[in-house]
Design a protein around this motif. Structure first.
Motif, PDB file in Angstrom:
ATOM      1  N   TRP A   1       0.822  -1.292   0.182  1.00 27.41           N
ATOM      2  CA  TRP A   1      -0.047  -0.036   0.118  1.00 27.41           C
ATOM      3  C   TRP A   1       0.709   1.204   0.011  1.00 27.41           C
ATOM      4  CZ3 TRP A   1      -4.341   0.094  -1.769  1.00 27.41           C
ATOM      5  CH2 TRP A   1      -5.317  -0.969  -1.746  1.00 27.41           C
ATOM      6  N   ALA A   2       2.016   1.039   0.859  1.00 29.04           N
ATOM      7  CA  ALA A   2       2.811   2.475   0.640  1.00 29.04           C
ATOM      8  C   ALA A   2       3.587   2.549  -0.709  1.00 29.04           C
ATOM      9  CB  ALA A   2       4.037   2.275   1.390  1.00 29.04           C
ATOM     10  N   HIS A   3       3.674   1.648  -1.526  1.00 27.84           N
ATOM     11  CA  HIS A   3       4.141   1.550  -2.818  1.00 27.84           C
ATOM     12  C   HIS A   3       3.254   2.337  -3.604  1.00 27.84           C
ATOM     13  CE1 HIS A   3       7.188  -1.948  -1.934  1.00 27.84           C
ATOM     14  NE2 HIS A   3       7.608  -0.804  -1.519  1.00 27.84           N
ATOM     15  N   HIS A   4       1.944   1.996  -3.586  1.00 27.03           N
ATOM     16  CA  HIS A   4       0.974   2.302  -4.386  1.00 27.03           C
ATOM     17  C   HIS A   4       0.592   3.779  -3.972  1.00 27.03           C
ATOM     18  CE1 HIS A   4      -3.060   2.594  -6.452  1.00 27.03           C
ATOM     19  NE2 HIS A   4      -3.466   3.139  -5.293  1.00 27.03           N
ATOM     20  N   ALA A   5       0.547   4.073  -2.713  1.00 23.44           N
ATOM     21  CA  ALA A   5       0.294   5.492  -2.296  1.00 23.44           C
ATOM     22  C   ALA A   5       1.183   6.632  -2.674  1.00 23.44           C
ATOM     23  CB  ALA A   5       0.217   5.541  -0.812  1.00 23.44           C
ATOM     24  N   LEU A   6       2.661   6.160  -2.684  1.00 23.27           N
ATOM     25  CA  LEU A   6       3.617   6.789  -3.370  1.00 23.27           C
ATOM     26  C   LEU A   6       3.646   7.439  -4.971  1.00 23.27           C
ATOM     27  CD1 LEU A   6       6.877   5.592  -1.579  1.00 23.27           C
ATOM     28  CD2 LEU A   6       5.684   7.646  -1.141  1.00 23.27           C
ATOM     29  N   CYS A   7       2.950   6.220  -5.576  1.00 19.73           N
ATOM     30  CA  CYS A   7       2.640   6.490  -6.864  1.00 19.73           C
ATOM     31  C   CYS A   7       1.660   7.496  -7.229  1.00 19.73           C
ATOM     32  CB  CYS A   7       2.535   5.309  -7.590  1.00 19.73           C
ATOM     33  SG  CYS A   7       2.005   5.427  -9.445  1.00 19.73           S
ATOM     34  N   GLN A   8       0.651   7.231  -6.352  1.00 20.19           N
ATOM     35  CA  GLN A   8      -0.514   8.143  -6.467  1.00 20.19           C
ATOM     36  C   GLN A   8      -0.190   9.662  -6.020  1.00 20.19           C
ATOM     37  OE1 GLN A   8      -3.395   7.105  -7.741  1.00 20.19           O
ATOM     38  NE2 GLN A   8      -2.169   5.468  -8.144  1.00 20.19           N
ATOM     39  N   VAL A   9       0.713   9.879  -5.158  1.00 23.82           N
ATOM     40  CA  VAL A   9       1.020  11.124  -4.503  1.00 23.82           C
ATOM     41  C   VAL A   9       1.888  11.851  -5.787  1.00 23.82           C
ATOM     42  CG1 VAL A   9       2.485  12.527  -3.217  1.00 23.82           C
ATOM     43  CG2 VAL A   9       1.087  10.773  -2.100  1.00 23.82           C
ATOM     44  N   VAL A  10       2.864  11.026  -6.343  1.00 20.00           N
ATOM     45  CA  VAL A  10       3.400  11.834  -7.494  1.00 20.00           C
ATOM     46  C   VAL A  10       2.575  12.245  -8.660  1.00 20.00           C
ATOM     47  CG1 VAL A  10       4.973  11.183  -9.509  1.00 20.00           C
ATOM     48  CG2 VAL A  10       5.504  10.357  -7.102  1.00 20.00           C
ATOM     49  N   LYS A  11       1.537  11.426  -9.095  1.00 21.08           N
ATOM     50  CA  LYS A  11       0.425  11.812 -10.131  1.00 21.08           C
ATOM     51  C   LYS A  11       0.001  12.823  -9.583  1.00 21.08           C
ATOM     52  CE  LYS A  11      -0.338   7.103 -11.946  1.00 21.08           C
ATOM     53  NZ  LYS A  11      -1.411   5.854 -11.921  1.00 21.08           N
ATOM     54  N   LEU A  12      -0.633  12.949  -8.167  1.00 19.67           N
ATOM     55  CA  LEU A  12      -1.040  14.254  -7.691  1.00 19.67           C
ATOM     56  C   LEU A  12      -0.524  15.518  -7.964  1.00 19.67           C
ATOM     57  CD1 LEU A  12      -2.965  13.060  -4.733  1.00 19.67           C
ATOM     58  CD2 LEU A  12      -4.214  13.678  -6.793  1.00 19.67           C
ATOM     59  N   LEU A  13       0.827  15.338  -7.544  1.00 18.56           N
ATOM     60  CA  LEU A  13       1.623  16.637  -7.670  1.00 18.56           C
ATOM     61  C   LEU A  13       2.173  16.912  -9.120  1.00 18.56           C
ATOM     62  CD1 LEU A  13       4.141  15.298  -4.894  1.00 18.56           C
ATOM     63  CD2 LEU A  13       2.764  17.479  -4.615  1.00 18.56           C
ATOM     64  N   ARG A  14       2.213  16.040  -9.879  1.00 15.27           N
ATOM     65  CA  ARG A  14       2.386  16.298 -11.467  1.00 15.27           C
ATOM     66  C   ARG A  14       1.029  17.187 -11.928  1.00 15.27           C
ATOM     67  NH1 ARG A  14       4.458  10.710 -13.949  1.00 15.27           N
ATOM     68  NH2 ARG A  14       6.572  10.945 -13.491  1.00 15.27           N
ATOM     69  N   GLY A  15      -0.166  16.501 -11.601  1.00 15.75           N
ATOM     70  CA  GLY A  15      -1.507  17.326 -11.850  1.00 15.75           C
ATOM     71  C   GLY A  15      -1.255  18.723 -11.398  1.00 15.75           C
TER      72      GLY A  15
ATOM     73  N   GLY B   1       5.880  20.378  -8.986  1.00 10.97           N
ATOM     74  CA  GLY B   1       6.915  19.615  -9.997  1.00 10.97           C
ATOM     75  C   GLY B   1       8.095  19.165  -9.309  1.00 10.97           C
ATOM     76  N   GLN B   2       8.783  20.030  -8.492  1.00 13.07           N
ATOM     77  CA  GLN B   2      10.184  19.683  -7.842  1.00 13.07           C
ATOM     78  C   GLN B   2       9.805  18.478  -6.841  1.00 13.07           C
ATOM     79  OE1 GLN B   2      11.440  23.376  -6.007  1.00 13.07           O
ATOM     80  NE2 GLN B   2      12.415  24.113  -8.068  1.00 13.07           N
ATOM     81  N   LEU B   3       8.702  18.667  -6.106  1.00 10.39           N
ATOM     82  CA  LEU B   3       8.406  17.447  -5.269  1.00 10.39           C
ATOM     83  C   LEU B   3       8.275  16.059  -5.752  1.00 10.39           C
ATOM     84  CD1 LEU B   3       6.133  19.213  -2.512  1.00 10.39           C
ATOM     85  CD2 LEU B   3       8.337  18.486  -1.836  1.00 10.39           C
ATOM     86  N   ALA B   4       7.258  16.192  -7.088  1.00  9.74           N
ATOM     87  CA  ALA B   4       7.200  14.914  -7.686  1.00  9.74           C
ATOM     88  C   ALA B   4       8.614  14.486  -8.121  1.00  9.74           C
ATOM     89  CB  ALA B   4       6.385  15.183  -8.978  1.00  9.74           C
ATOM     90  N   ALA B   5       9.496  15.133  -8.648  1.00  8.91           N
ATOM     91  CA  ALA B   5      10.722  14.637  -9.219  1.00  8.91           C
ATOM     92  C   ALA B   5      11.651  14.148  -7.906  1.00  8.91           C
ATOM     93  CB  ALA B   5      11.651  15.802  -9.675  1.00  8.91           C
ATOM     94  N   ARG B   6      11.651  14.778  -6.884  1.00 15.19           N
ATOM     95  CA  ARG B   6      12.420  14.208  -5.447  1.00 15.19           C
ATOM     96  C   ARG B   6      11.816  12.826  -5.112  1.00 15.19           C
ATOM     97  NH1 ARG B   6      11.973  19.128  -1.351  1.00 15.19           N
ATOM     98  NH2 ARG B   6      12.946  17.546  -0.168  1.00 15.19           N
ATOM     99  N   LEU B   7      10.449  13.019  -5.125  1.00 16.64           N
ATOM    100  CA  LEU B   7       9.992  11.463  -4.640  1.00 16.64           C
ATOM    101  C   LEU B   7      10.118  10.553  -5.511  1.00 16.64           C
ATOM    102  CD1 LEU B   7       8.161  10.544  -2.221  1.00 16.64           C
ATOM    103  CD2 LEU B   7       6.064  11.273  -3.505  1.00 16.64           C
ATOM    104  N   ARG B   8      10.016  10.764  -6.774  1.00 11.35           N
ATOM    105  CA  ARG B   8      10.499   9.702  -7.731  1.00 11.35           C
ATOM    106  C   ARG B   8      11.833   9.072  -7.555  1.00 11.35           C
ATOM    107  NH1 ARG B   8       9.968  10.624 -14.042  1.00 11.35           N
ATOM    108  NH2 ARG B   8      10.380   8.486 -13.940  1.00 11.35           N
ATOM    109  N   ALA B   9      12.672  10.007  -7.238  1.00  9.63           N
ATOM    110  CA  ALA B   9      14.125   9.776  -7.319  1.00  9.63           C
ATOM    111  C   ALA B   9      14.388   8.919  -5.897  1.00  9.63           C
ATOM    112  CB  ALA B   9      14.935  11.163  -7.145  1.00  9.63           C
ATOM    113  N   VAL B  10      13.725   9.240  -4.780  1.00  7.25           N
ATOM    114  CA  VAL B  10      13.870   8.521  -3.610  1.00  7.25           C
ATOM    115  C   VAL B  10      13.258   7.153  -3.655  1.00  7.25           C
ATOM    116  CG1 VAL B  10      11.815   9.440  -2.248  1.00  7.25           C
ATOM    117  CG2 VAL B  10      14.007   8.556  -1.005  1.00  7.25           C
ATOM    118  N   ALA B  11      12.114   7.262  -4.516  1.00  8.50           N
ATOM    119  CA  ALA B  11      11.586   5.764  -4.824  1.00  8.50           C
ATOM    120  C   ALA B  11      12.367   4.795  -5.788  1.00  8.50           C
ATOM    121  CB  ALA B  11      10.258   5.862  -5.110  1.00  8.50           C
TER     122      ALA B  11
END
Length: 878
Positions: free
Chosen positions: A166-180, A194-204
């Motif tokens: 669920w954590a993996h799924h939630a992180l993906c959804q957060v990135v989609k929300l941030l991109r939106g 946009g910067q937060l989404a990029a940082r979250l993708r990097a850490v994941a």
């Protein structure tokens, strides 16, 4: 997902993240599982490295020990003794469970609440600083190897594994929300998101976190479809959970298994630098496509079990899904539930699209074949899995995958400027079966207006509804480059769809998002309006206005085969759609202004074809004839003597009655520009149709030549000619057989035309516009005088000059292109997946006509075929 509004933990999440709790948990977890990793390295030193799915010694951040990652493999052998005590193992399990729960709660995907941006920023900072995702992923896999069945520790590790998914799924959804949010209007806020989404993708994208998610999802996938494990060590594969089965059906996946598949897809979608990390771009694509085909196979298995047969395998040929040997599972060992199948299929499609080579290097070898496999999966999902969808957000997301296709600019230069070959994205979509898929969706939407297919169709047609041409730019290239019979079938299906609904819903007040029939109307109007602009291109008008009298107009080289095919299909659409739109608009009344506007754009073109002696096409333009002069079906091409066009204009469309209704439409609540545009088309349409009604003989060749030398203004209202021949024909009178002017039986009120002329003179913001409006007003007054026969002047023949007007096929020839045309003129049979699949059964009496179904035969029999059939048999109507 997320705590409720009154949950006390909501106010504690931000302080918890800022306190350094995740940093402390990461350090403790590294210390607890360190002995496991050390002994695993010693015990595995004697083993040869495996290919994929392995234990690696890459560091997972400051203060971390080694990590599980898909590099080289070192795994525990059977009987391997681990020195970690049970209490320490239980503590480690509880720690990574706590870590994943904290991540899930901090993501807070509950749609009822707005997550503070500070919470998202704190979460990203904590994940970056602690590298806790790497530590937790490493601990999860090592503990899965440590625990034994039936021990209390297994329950702790299972709970942590479930929360990890669920954590993996939630992180993906957060990135989609941030991109939106990054695409919002506030520039500064968009940049932060946009910067937060990029940082979250990097850490994941860390190797440990990615490998843990990959192993968890692959274990379920292998257990479900029996496919390869890509080198994952058998001991690890056996130790990973496969998810609990449903209590009602042992073959049905439980929520834990679904969460593992979703977590794997989500983390793959977040991955940065997919090509550099195992399993690589192509491996990630294969995995996600396998998940998508598993969802399709599950839906088909459920349909077969229930006996509904809802699917039918709409995804094309079985086998090479991405051009690399991915085989669609015929009978999966375990299946997704109907509720989960579409959600998982949608996630798989969204993720797989990221890894398509077509997006980055469309010229690369295999890029089109790879994308065609993705479209094949889209078509299969639409055919078999979409009927199980029930969430509006998922339906909208699926529509976005289809509509945002990437070939919208193909038709930007008009029908006669299409390249010979389709762009790679379009070629892949056609090879993947998108044209047939779209027709199937339309037919299902017509049969079930409240179903999920109708929701997708409404979204595709209304996509960026402020610009209806968006749908035309999506559909027209498919018609131009698609298989001709299949493209003609879609045109025929749209006519049937226009017949299915209540015409009263065509009112402008009806929302396309809620009414499927209005959606069908707008789809046809979008195509017709776009084609109308091709007949009167503004840049061609400007070019002609600058030319000297007598100077030739060069429209370029002959059209490509795609242009010729599109002209043939547009000819079909004009003959099939205009009568239905006219029938609907007359039943609806004056509320559907835009449909009147669309129809009036085409009435001058039809009138010109009635009055002209043009050949069916200009030089090099579209024709359904082969090299020997015969049509594609072996019959002689229809002669364009104008009779077919007159029947279409005056009988099928009912242009006289239609314009009588248009003259009476109140325009007081319409914008100034819309009033001007409407009146321009109204006046020119009235003038053109009046010329047809008053025409007693075919025009001489000098008049027919005007069609290629003049040009209308951008609204189709006033004519500007180039060359002496054009000027001479413009002033030529229209006479009947006796040489005297023919009085047309027109019911239009002259005072309404004069009122339109008065309104037109109030416009004219520029010199050119004022001239055009003055010409249109003069036409309106001349027509009013002609109707009254007050001044004895004859009606001036209209000038029609667009390139498309000279290219469209006569109605009889255009309708030959339609596959399986039922003899019943009112046929609205939407059964089956395509018009191309319909089998006609010949009339048992005369054998001269065919019907698609028994109801159509009965309806046609009662409508008059009974007498015709009797005459054909020589029985006098028996």
């Amino acid at each position: 997902m997320g705590p409720s509004a009154n949950h006390p933990g909501r106010s504690l999440r931000l302080p918890l993240l800022r306190s350094g709790a995740l940093h402390a948990a990461a350090r403790q977890l590294a210390e607890l599982v360190g002995p496991l990793e050390a002994e695993a390295a010693v015990a595995g030193a004697e083993d040869a490295p495996a290919a994929v799915g392995s234990v690696d010694t890459a560091t997972a951040g400051a203060g971390s020990a080694a990590a599980v990652a898909p590099g080289q493999s070192q795994v525990a052998r059977p009987g391997w003794h681990l020195t970690l005590t049970e209490p320490a193992a239980a503590c480690a399990g509880a720690l990574f469970t706590l870590i994943y729960v904290t991540i899930v709660l901090s993501c807070d995907l509950n749609p009822a609440f707005r997550t503070p941006q500070a919470l998202r920023e704190a979460l990203v900072a904590a994940l970056e600083g602690s590298q806790v995702l790497e530590h937790a992923g490493r601990a999860l896999l090592l503990l899965r190897l440590r625990v034994k069945e039936g021990t209390p520790l297994l329950r702790v590790v299972d709970e942590g594994t479930y929360q990890a998914n669920w954590a993996h799924h939630a992180l993906c959804q957060v990135v989609k929300l941030l991109r939106g949010q990054a695409g919002g209007q506030d520039a500064s806020a968009s940049e932060v998101s946009g910067q937060l989404a990029a940082r979250l993708r990097a850490v994941a994208s860390g190797r440990c976190a990615q490998h843990a998610a990959l192993c968890l999802g692959l274990a379920v996938l292998c257990h479900a479809d029996g496919g390869p494990a890509y080198g994952m060590p058998p001991e690890l594969l056996a130790a990973l959970p496969k998810g609990h089965e449903s209590a009602r059906d042992p073959r049905m996946m439980g929520s834990a298994a679904v969460a593992q598949l979703g977590g794997m897809i989500g983390m793959l979608e977040l991955r940065v630098g997919a090509a550099a990390q195992p399993p690589g771009r192509r491996g990630a694509l294969e995995l996600t496509m396998r998940v998508g085909w598993l969802a399709v196979a599950s839906a088909r298995a459920l349909a077969a079990r229930s006996g509904s047969g809802a699917g039918g395998g709409g995804g094309g040929s079985r086998g090479d899904a991405v051009g690399s040997g991915i085989v669609e599972p015929e009978t999966p060992l375990r299946v997704l539930s109907a509720r989960d199948a579409f959600s998982i299929a949608l996630q798989a499609l969204q993720c797989a699209r990221r890894f398509l080579l077509l997006g980055a290097r469309p010229e690369a070898e295999g890029a089109v074949a790879e994308a065609a496999g993705w479209w094949r999966l889209v078509a299969a999902v639409a055919a078999d899995v979409l009927p199980h969808a029930d969430l509006a957000s998922e339906l909208t997301a699926f529509e976005g995958l289809m509509a945002d296709a990437g070939w919208e600019t193909v038709v930007v230069d008009g029908v006669f400027a299409l390249p010979s070959e389709p762009p790679p994205a379009l070629a892949a979509a056609l090879d993947g079966g998108l044209l047939r898929c779209l027709e199937r969706l339309l037919r299902r939407a017509g049969r079930a207006p409240d179903g999920p297919e109708a929701a997708v169709v409404r979204a595709v047609v209304g996509y960026r509804s402020a610009d209806l041409d968006r749908f035309a730019a999506f559909l027209l290239p498919l018609l131009a480059y698609g298989e001709p019979r299949q493209a003609a079938a879609l045109v025929a299906t749209l006519r049937k769809l226009l017949r299915t609904g209540d015409p009263r819903v065509m009112s402008a007040e009806t929302d396309v998002k809620t009414n499927i029939h209005q959606c069908f109307v707008l789809a046809c109007e979008s195509v017709l309006d776009t084609a109308f602009t091709w007949n009167y291109p503004e840049r061609l008008e400007a070019e002609l206005l600058e030319r000297e009298e007598g100077e030739a107009v060069v429209l370029g080289a002959g059209p490509s085969p795609a242009s010729q095919q599109l002209v043939r299909l547009l000819s079909c659409a004009v003959c099939e759609w205009l009568p239905e739109l006219a029938r609907g608009v007359m039943a609806c009344g004056t509320g559907c202004l835009h449909t009147f506007y669309t129809l009036m754009g085409w009435l001058p073109l039809l009138s010109a074809r009635c009055l002209s002696s043009w050949p069916c096409q200009p030089d090099g333009a579209a024709s359904s004839s082969g090299e020997d002069g015969e049509s594609d079906d072996g019959r002689e091409p229809a002669a364009d003597d104008g009779s077919g066009w007159r029947a279409l204009l005056l009988e099928e469309v009912g242009a006289v009655t239609l314009l009588e209704a248009a003259l009476k439409i109140p325009l007081d609540k319409v914008s100034r520009k819309s009033v001007r545009d409407f009146l321009f088309r109204l006046v020119f349409s009235c003038h053109s149709v009046a010329s047809v009604c008053g025409d007693g003989q075919r025009p001489p060749p000098a008049q027919a030549a005007v069609g290629r030398s003049g040009v209308l203004d951008s609204d189709g209202a006033a004519a500007v000619t180039v060359g002496a021949a054009g000027e001479a024909s413009r002033d030529a009178p229209t006479a009947g057989p006796s040489g005297a002017p023919t009085t047309p039986p027109l019911p239009w009120r002259p005072e309404l035309l004069r009122e339109a002329a008065t309104q037109l003179r109030t416009f004219g913001d520029t010199v050119v516009a004022a001239r055009a409006e003055a010409q249109a007003a003069a036409r309106a007054e001349a027509l009013a005088a002609y109707l009254e026969q007050c001044d004895g002047e004859e009606l001036q023949r209209p000038i029609e000059n667009g390139p498309l007007a000279a290219a469209v096929l006569p109605p009889a020839e255009a309708r030959r292109l339609l596959p399986g045309r039922c003899a019943n003129p009112a046929c609205a049979n939407l059964e089956g997946h395509s018009e191309a699949d319909l089998t006609l059964k010949a009339c048992a009496g005369c054998g001269a006509v065919g019907y698609c179904c028994r109801p159509c035969q009965l309806e046609h029999w009662r409508a008059g075929h009974k007498e015709a059939c009797g005459r054909a048999r020589g029985g006098g109507g028996a």
